[in-house]
Scaffold this motif. Structure first.
Motif, PDB file in Angstrom:
ATOM      1  N   LYS A  94      48.364  44.196  44.974  1.00  0.00           N
ATOM      2  CA  LYS A  94      48.609  43.234  43.894  1.00  0.00           C
ATOM      3  C   LYS A  94      47.757  41.972  44.038  1.00  0.00           C
ATOM      4  N   SER A  98      45.182  40.611  41.105  1.00  0.00           N
ATOM      5  CA  SER A  98      45.138  39.232  40.606  1.00  0.00           C
ATOM      6  C   SER A  98      43.787  38.577  40.869  1.00  0.00           C
ATOM      7  N   SER A 102      41.602  36.645  38.065  1.00  0.00           N
ATOM      8  CA  SER A 102      40.982  35.335  38.245  1.00  0.00           C
ATOM      9  C   SER A 102      39.507  35.363  37.866  1.00  0.00           C
ATOM     10  N   LYS A 137      49.546  35.574  33.042  1.00  0.00           N
ATOM     11  CA  LYS A 137      49.988  34.834  34.228  1.00  0.00           C
ATOM     12  C   LYS A 137      51.343  35.309  34.703  1.00  0.00           C
ATOM     13  N   ALA A 140      51.176  38.368  36.711  1.00  0.00           N
ATOM     14  CA  ALA A 140      50.611  38.146  38.044  1.00  0.00           C
ATOM     15  C   ALA A 140      51.570  37.441  38.982  1.00  0.00           C
ATOM     16  N   ASN A 141      52.492  36.636  38.456  1.00  0.00           N
ATOM     17  CA  ASN A 141      53.398  35.900  39.350  1.00  0.00           C
ATOM     18  C   ASN A 141      54.859  36.355  39.226  1.00  0.00           C
ATOM     19  N   ALA A 197      52.691  44.383  37.702  1.00  0.00           N
ATOM     20  CA  ALA A 197      51.368  44.486  38.328  1.00  0.00           C
ATOM     21  C   ALA A 197      50.605  45.693  37.810  1.00  0.00           C
ATOM     22  N   GLN A 297      43.312  31.786  42.321  1.00  0.00           N
ATOM     23  CA  GLN A 297      44.434  32.643  42.713  1.00  0.00           C
ATOM     24  C   GLN A 297      45.478  31.909  43.532  1.00  0.00           C
ATOM     25  N   LEU A 312      48.726  33.529  41.956  1.00  0.00           N
ATOM     26  CA  LEU A 312      48.430  34.731  41.195  1.00  0.00           C
ATOM     27  C   LEU A 312      48.322  35.876  42.196  1.00  0.00           C
ATOM     28  N   GLY A 313      49.380  36.652  42.312  1.00  0.00           N
ATOM     29  CA  GLY A 313      49.413  37.733  43.282  1.00  0.00           C
ATOM     30  C   GLY A 313      49.913  37.319  44.646  1.00  0.00           C
TER      31      GLY A 313
END
Length: 378
Positions: A94, A98, A102, A137, A140-141, A197, A297, A312-313
């Motif tokens: 993951k 991410s 980015s 986003k 990713a989070n 993801a 990231q 991010l990730g």
């Protein structure tokens, strides 16, 4: 059915537990730069695991990296050279997904706050009113409000040892269009999601008009000279002709028996990568350099608590003096953990063929954090 990709775990118990040792470690050659405390952590945390458990460790300090491999045979810990041996890294994938996000953001091809609907050729479930609010986003989070796995996932499982094999793009699209159910309002809560993801990787592939595997190879693995890394065992074998089966460590089930590698199909971006400590150390060191994509990231995008934030990730463990960026991963035959501190330019990688479903599999995460903690003055 149990969740089939391990992600966020309770990793904040860093004290060494269970001090009993394997019957013998006389054949274990310890690198000179490994401290007694670090070696003790390795002995302690590997105690519960079965025969043929293999662990690959990288301890990184700035541009210097110490590699150490350990295998358990006949109740003896032996040193083994495995820095170039490939393990499934599970959900650490993951972080790489991410990283691709980015890069595409910086190239102006997507924006973090773009609704995912604009990148899909079909409508998200019209019965789910908040689906239109999901952004890249949030995928990713882990704040998109998505469940951990799609609701139609279990219907496709025909082999418990390779559960994702039959979950393809058609099944993913059908779920998103007809069955999507949010667990919370997008952007409001953290809830770890393999679905999120996997969907992010699916969208990035559509944007870049390239398969996820090709994106990784072109944008991350090749530039960083990660020669023994790929998304999936077939991809590894096809792309890396010098790879032999002896360099791909066999995954083990909870009893220590060999088990199959996982084929992630439409969910590749959630956990398909196989890699080595040598390759991953290159990725860690790249995060110590000035790099706009990796820096983006690591920016905080959501705060879970005073101690935990999300990039991010990345999961970000915070205290007054440092931020540790980390992720762990697990599949049916492997468990892994990676932690880095950008400020001190230190990091630890632990890869293993311990099943994520072994009752003590979190020892791999605890070992990784214990080794990271050992950098601190006592």
């Amino acid at each position: 059915m149990r969740n089939c990709l391990i992600g966020l775990s309770a990793l904040f118990l860093l004290n060494c537990q269970g001090k009993s040792q394997p019957e013998s470690s006389d054949a274990l050659s310890i690198p000179e730069s490994i401290t007694p405390a670090q070696a003790d952590s390795v002995f302690s945390y590997l105690t519960p695991f079965p025969e043929q458990t293999q662990v690959a460790i990288a301890i990184i300090q700035d541009t210097s990296t110490v590699f150490w491999g350990v295998v358990r045979e006949n109740d003896t810990l032996l040193t083994v050279e495995n820095r170039q041996a490939a393990f499934e890294i599970g959900s650490i994938t993951k972080v790489f997904t991410s990283a691709l996000l980015s890069q595409l953001v910086l190239e102006g091809k997507v924006n973090l706050d773009d609704p995912i609907q604009q990148y899909l050729s079909f409508p998200l479930n019209p019965k789910e009113a908040n689906a239109s609010r999901i952004t890249l986003k949030q995928l990713a989070n882990h704040t998109a409000g998505l469940p951990r796995l799609p609701g139609n996932f279990n219907n496709t499982v025909t082999d418990q040892s390779n559960p994702y094999k039959n979950y393809g793009p058609h099944e993913l699209e059908a779920y998103l269009h007809d069955g999507l159910r949010l667990q919370s309002t997008p952007g409001e809560q953290y809830a770890y999601s393999n679905l999120g993801a996997g969907l992010l990787g699916y969208i990035l592939s559509q944007v870049a008009e390239q398969p996820y595997t090709a994106l990784l190879q072109k944008r991350i693995f090749t530039p960083l000279h990660m020669q023994n890394s790929a998304a999936g065992i077939e991809e590894l074998s096809a792309n890396l002709k010098f790879i032999t089966n002896s360099l791909v460590i066999s995954g083990r089930d909870p009893s220590g028996n060999p088990t199959s590698n996982w084929e992630l199909n439409a969910m590749q971006a959630a956990g398909a990568i196989l890699s080595t400590t040598e390759d991953l150390s290159r990725f860690v060191r790249a995060n110590f350099q000035e790099n706009a994509a990796y820096d983006l990231q690591k920016e905080i995008t959501f705060e879970v608590s005073d101690e935990l934030a999300l990039g991010l990730g990345w999961h970000i463990r915070r205290d007054a003096s440092e931020n540790w960026y980390w992720h762990n991963g697990g599949t049916g035959g492997y468990r892994s953990c990676l932690v880095l501190d950008e400020r001190s330019r230190q990091g630890v990688i632990v890869l293993s063929n311990v099943s994520a479903f072994h009752p003590s599999s979190q020892n791999i995460d605890k070992l990784c954090f214990s080794l990271m903690q050992s950098f601190k003055p006592q």
